[in-house]
Design a protein around this motif. Structure first.
Motif, short mmCIF file in Angstrom:
data_model
loop_
_atom_site.label_atom_id
_atom_site.label_comp_id
_atom_site.label_asym_id
_atom_site.label_seq_id
_atom_site.Cartn_x
_atom_site.Cartn_y
_atom_site.Cartn_z
N CYS A 195 0.85 -1.19 0.00
CA CYS A 195 0.00 0.00 0.00
C CYS A 195 0.89 1.24 0.00
CB CYS A 195 -0.94 0.01 1.21
SG CYS A 195 -0.10 0.25 2.79
N PRO A 196 0.37 2.37 -0.45
CA PRO A 196 1.17 3.60 -0.42
C PRO A 196 1.56 3.96 1.01
CG PRO A 196 -0.82 3.88 -1.75
CD PRO A 196 -0.97 2.58 -1.04
N ALA A 210 -3.51 -6.00 14.58
CA ALA A 210 -3.58 -7.32 15.20
C ALA A 210 -4.95 -7.58 15.81
CB ALA A 210 -2.49 -7.45 16.26
N SER A 211 -5.53 -6.55 16.42
CA SER A 211 -6.84 -6.72 17.06
C SER A 211 -7.95 -6.92 16.04
CB SER A 211 -7.14 -5.52 17.96
OG SER A 211 -6.26 -5.50 19.06
N PHE A 212 -7.91 -6.21 14.93
CA PHE A 212 -8.92 -6.39 13.90
C PHE A 212 -8.83 -7.81 13.33
CE2 PHE A 212 -11.19 -6.02 9.94
CZ PHE A 212 -12.15 -5.05 10.15
N ALA A 230 -8.21 -6.75 7.40
CA ALA A 230 -7.60 -5.88 8.41
C ALA A 230 -6.66 -4.85 7.77
CB ALA A 230 -6.84 -6.72 9.43
N GLU A 231 -5.89 -5.27 6.79
CA GLU A 231 -4.97 -4.33 6.13
C GLU A 231 -5.74 -3.23 5.41
OE1 GLU A 231 -1.10 -7.12 5.09
OE2 GLU A 231 -2.88 -7.29 3.83
N PHE A 235 -5.62 0.84 6.56
CA PHE A 235 -5.21 1.92 5.66
C PHE A 235 -6.22 3.07 5.71
CE2 PHE A 235 -4.84 3.96 1.43
CZ PHE A 235 -3.50 4.32 1.48
N GLY A 236 -7.49 2.73 5.78
CA GLY A 236 -8.52 3.76 5.86
C GLY A 236 -8.46 4.55 7.16
N VAL A 237 -8.26 3.88 8.29
CA VAL A 237 -8.24 4.60 9.56
C VAL A 237 -6.96 5.41 9.73
CG1 VAL A 237 -9.78 2.91 10.61
CG2 VAL A 237 -7.33 2.67 10.95
#
Length: 255
Positions: A195-196, A210-212, A230-231, A235-237
């Protein structure tokens, strides 16, 4: 009731990492978070000043209190702080072999603050590695855990130590334009994502990821799919993260 993830992690007063990151990320995954607090830390979003660890007796008492009360499907650990707490978690996991387990091998905070004596913790983590469904080290942690500088050799050594699956996070590597993660299962690479690279540093990104993943595993999702979900979520958050201090670490906006 929703499937539950029991998190062994420390309190971060800033709310960026630790328990709050676990609760928010697991809630966003669709699962429920329960907590066994490993330590009270003195920190803000930029720096760790110290911590006081929970005794292993109190830690296990917290965990056992919810075992028969909540539908626990997965355990996730972050900051453990002491070898006693690591041993206590290993004891708990051996008592509950049906639980999935995501090990985020936290050694130091992103700000560089100490979360326990690193050399001592590294030796103690060897007891947890074979018990984990997934280990999520960044490359700094991976090198510290194995004593190997080369990423491929370090990953192979982690499997030789008993690992079942490893997500190697590349955020600390010298790739200015992107971050690359690689998922390995039983010693074989099964996926690679890129990802960028976003500008700045983030407080609690590793805890959140890890939690997600743990939440999605608790819901019954396949490991590879859970990691990819999760990845994408992380990236969104991170893109929406708050900036408490200009030029300082940002706090992921998990809602």
């Amino acid at each position: 009731m929703r499937p539950t993830v029991l998190c062994f992690s420390g309190l971060d007063p800033s709310g960026g990492a630790g328990i709050q990151a676990d609760i928010e990320a697991i809630g966003q995954s669709g699962a429920h978070a329960a907590i066994a607090c490993t330590a009270l830390t003195i920190q803000n979003s930029q720096q760790v000043f110290g911590f006081s660890a929970t005794s292993k007796e109190l830690l296990l008492a917290q965990a056992h209190a919810v075992v028969n009360d909540l539908p626990i499907k997965c355990v996730k650990s972050g900051m453990l702080g002491t070898t006693d707490n690591i041993a206590a978690l290993a004891e708990f996991l051996r008592e509950q072999p049906e639980y999935l387990y995501v090990l985020d091998p936290v050694l130091v905070a992103n700000s560089g603050g100490s979360l326990g004596d690193q050399a001592t913790l590294v030796q103690a983590f060897a007891e947890l590695i074979p018990l984990a469904t997934l280990i999520t080290p960044n490359t700094v942690e991976l090198r510290a855990l194995t004593g190997e500088d080369d990423i491929q050799q370090a990953t192979a050594k982690l499997f030789a130590m008993g690992a079942q699956a490893v997500l190697v996070k590349g955020g600390h590597e010298d790739t200015p334009d992107y971050i690359q993660n690689a998922l390995y299962v039983k010693g074989e690479q099964v996926s690679k994502t890129r990802c960028p690279r976003l500008a700045g540093e983030y407080h609690g990104s590793g805890c959140s990821l890890a939690s997600f993943i743990a939440g999605r595993l608790a819901l019954g999702e396949d490991l590879k799919v859970a990691v990819h979900h999760a990845e994408a979520w992380l990236f969104g958050v991170l893109k929406a993260a708050d900036s408490p201090v200009e030029g300082g670490q940002k706090i992921p906006k998990r809602f």
